[in-house]
Design a protein around this motif. Sequence first.
Motif, PDB file in Angstrom:
ATOM      1  N   THR A 202       0.863  -1.178   0.000  1.00 32.77           N
ATOM      2  CA  THR A 202       0.000   0.000   0.000  1.00 32.77           C
ATOM      3  C   THR A 202       0.895   1.223   0.000  1.00 32.77           C
ATOM      4  O   THR A 202       2.087   1.140   0.313  1.00 32.77           O
ATOM      5  N   GLY A 203       0.329   2.357  -0.340  1.00 35.02           N
ATOM      6  CA  GLY A 203       1.072   3.608  -0.294  1.00 35.02           C
ATOM      7  C   GLY A 203       0.132   4.788  -0.384  1.00 35.02           C
ATOM      8  O   GLY A 203      -1.039   4.634  -0.752  1.00 35.02           O
ATOM      9  N   ARG A 204       0.664   5.936  -0.009  1.00 28.41           N
ATOM     10  CA  ARG A 204      -0.090   7.180  -0.112  1.00 28.41           C
ATOM     11  C   ARG A 204       0.858   8.276  -0.573  1.00 28.41           C
ATOM     12  O   ARG A 204       2.071   8.166  -0.439  1.00 28.41           O
ATOM     13  N   GLY A 205       0.278   9.334  -1.097  1.00 31.45           N
ATOM     14  CA  GLY A 205       1.083  10.459  -1.536  1.00 31.45           C
ATOM     15  C   GLY A 205       0.218  11.662  -1.824  1.00 31.45           C
ATOM     16  O   GLY A 205      -0.973  11.687  -1.524  1.00 31.45           O
ATOM     17  N   ARG A 206       0.852  12.658  -2.392  1.00 33.87           N
ATOM     18  CA  ARG A 206       0.159  13.880  -2.808  1.00 33.87           C
ATOM     19  C   ARG A 206       0.413  14.049  -4.301  1.00 33.87           C
ATOM     20  O   ARG A 206       1.485  13.727  -4.807  1.00 33.87           O
ATOM     21  N   LYS A 207      -0.606  14.586  -4.969  1.00 35.48           N
ATOM     22  CA  LYS A 207      -0.513  14.778  -6.414  1.00 35.48           C
ATOM     23  C   LYS A 207      -1.069  16.143  -6.762  1.00 35.48           C
ATOM     24  O   LYS A 207      -2.004  16.637  -6.128  1.00 35.48           O
ATOM     25  N   THR A 208      -0.486  16.748  -7.776  1.00 31.28           N
ATOM     26  CA  THR A 208      -0.994  17.982  -8.342  1.00 31.28           C
ATOM     27  C   THR A 208      -1.268  17.735  -9.821  1.00 31.28           C
ATOM     28  O   THR A 208      -0.481  17.078 -10.504  1.00 31.28           O
ATOM     29  N   ILE A 209      -2.405  18.226 -10.275  1.00 33.26           N
ATOM     30  CA  ILE A 209      -2.786  18.095 -11.689  1.00 33.26           C
ATOM     31  C   ILE A 209      -3.193  19.481 -12.174  1.00 33.26           C
ATOM     32  O   ILE A 209      -4.037  20.128 -11.560  1.00 33.26           O
ATOM     33  N   GLN A 210      -2.580  19.921 -13.264  1.00 36.28           N
ATOM     34  CA  GLN A 210      -2.913  21.210 -13.855  1.00 36.28           C
ATOM     35  C   GLN A 210      -3.726  20.996 -15.130  1.00 36.28           C
ATOM     36  O   GLN A 210      -3.460  20.068 -15.894  1.00 36.28           O
ATOM     37  N   PHE A 211      -4.688  21.875 -15.334  1.00 38.75           N
ATOM     38  CA  PHE A 211      -5.585  21.804 -16.477  1.00 38.75           C
ATOM     39  C   PHE A 211      -5.547  23.112 -17.256  1.00 38.75           C
ATOM     40  O   PHE A 211      -5.306  24.177 -16.680  1.00 38.75           O
TER      41      PHE A 211
ATOM     42  N   ASP B 270       4.442  13.042  -5.312  1.00 44.19           N
ATOM     43  CA  ASP B 270       5.441  12.593  -4.354  1.00 44.19           C
ATOM     44  C   ASP B 270       4.737  11.638  -3.407  1.00 44.19           C
ATOM     45  O   ASP B 270       3.580  11.855  -3.050  1.00 44.19           O
ATOM     46  N   ASP B 271       5.419  10.565  -3.014  1.00 40.80           N
ATOM     47  CA  ASP B 271       4.836   9.567  -2.127  1.00 40.80           C
ATOM     48  C   ASP B 271       5.407   9.674  -0.722  1.00 40.80           C
ATOM     49  O   ASP B 271       6.534  10.153  -0.526  1.00 40.80           O
ATOM     50  N   GLU B 272       4.615   9.190   0.238  1.00 37.12           N
ATOM     51  CA  GLU B 272       5.101   9.122   1.610  1.00 37.12           C
ATOM     52  C   GLU B 272       6.341   8.231   1.673  1.00 37.12           C
ATOM     53  O   GLU B 272       6.494   7.296   0.897  1.00 37.12           O
ATOM     54  N   ARG B 273       7.190   8.545   2.627  1.00 35.38           N
ATOM     55  CA  ARG B 273       8.398   7.777   2.893  1.00 35.38           C
ATOM     56  C   ARG B 273       8.890   8.203   4.266  1.00 35.38           C
ATOM     57  O   ARG B 273       8.356   9.158   4.832  1.00 35.38           O
ATOM     58  N   PRO B 274       9.882   7.544   4.818  1.00 34.35           N
ATOM     59  CA  PRO B 274      10.380   7.975   6.127  1.00 34.35           C
ATOM     60  C   PRO B 274      10.719   9.465   6.123  1.00 34.35           C
ATOM     61  O   PRO B 274      11.437   9.944   5.240  1.00 34.35           O
ATOM     62  N   GLY B 275      10.146  10.162   7.066  1.00 35.39           N
ATOM     63  CA  GLY B 275      10.369  11.608   7.182  1.00 35.39           C
ATOM     64  C   GLY B 275       9.394  12.457   6.390  1.00 35.39           C
ATOM     65  O   GLY B 275       9.411  13.688   6.504  1.00 35.39           O
ATOM     66  N   LEU B 276       8.547  11.835   5.569  1.00 38.40           N
ATOM     67  CA  LEU B 276       7.559  12.585   4.784  1.00 38.40           C
ATOM     68  C   LEU B 276       6.245  11.819   4.822  1.00 38.40           C
ATOM     69  O   LEU B 276       6.106  10.768   4.186  1.00 38.40           O
ATOM     70  N   THR B 277       5.301  12.340   5.615  1.00 36.35           N
ATOM     71  CA  THR B 277       4.007  11.665   5.732  1.00 36.35           C
ATOM     72  C   THR B 277       2.885  12.671   5.545  1.00 36.35           C
ATOM     73  O   THR B 277       3.073  13.872   5.749  1.00 36.35           O
ATOM     74  N   ILE B 278       1.737  12.155   5.170  1.00 31.93           N
ATOM     75  CA  ILE B 278       0.540  12.978   5.050  1.00 31.93           C
ATOM     76  C   ILE B 278      -0.067  13.070   6.430  1.00 31.93           C
ATOM     77  O   ILE B 278      -0.298  12.057   7.087  1.00 31.93           O
ATOM     78  N   ASP B 279      -0.341  14.270   6.875  1.00 29.69           N
ATOM     79  CA  ASP B 279      -0.946  14.459   8.200  1.00 29.69           C
ATOM     80  C   ASP B 279      -2.406  14.117   8.177  1.00 29.69           C
ATOM     81  O   ASP B 279      -3.106  14.242   7.264  1.00 29.69           O
TER      82      ASP B 279
END
Length: 144
Positions: free
Chosen positions: A111-120, A135-144
């Motif tokens: 499983t995984g989570r991340g943040r994405k930006t899409i421009q139109f 960008d995906d979560e990894r040690p030191g970078l998590t979604i709050d």
Amino acid sequence: MTDSAAEHVELERMVDAFFSAFTSGEGVGARLDVLRQLLIPQAVIVRTCGGEPAVYGVEDFIAPRQALLEGGTLTGFHEWALGGSTEVFGDIAHWWGSYAKEGVQDGVAFTGRGRKTIQFIRTTEGWRISAAAWDDERPGLTID
């Protein structure tokens, strides 16, 4: 042009189509063809994920993912938006949000989570995706 509820609905449908394109199993080719139609030919897609950014054109991005999704080593895979927001100004728009993914790669569930930006951008054919980055979560970078 004004920012309307109908535009937001259309853009959210495009976001959903972007994520659902990356689903293993039957219909991969058709979903990726929809994605090709949503992207302008010159669209830029960027993966960061803690390393040197990988920058893709449309086919450079889609072709290896299609091979992976249809190849049989990745099963039960799908991505989906967890939530996000869309802003529209005239003929440009932006979606910013978080997403999740899960699947089985070579018999190992993940499983995984991340943040994405899409421009139109608004074209003569309607709204199209001009860029995306994630960008995906990894040690030191998590979604709050």
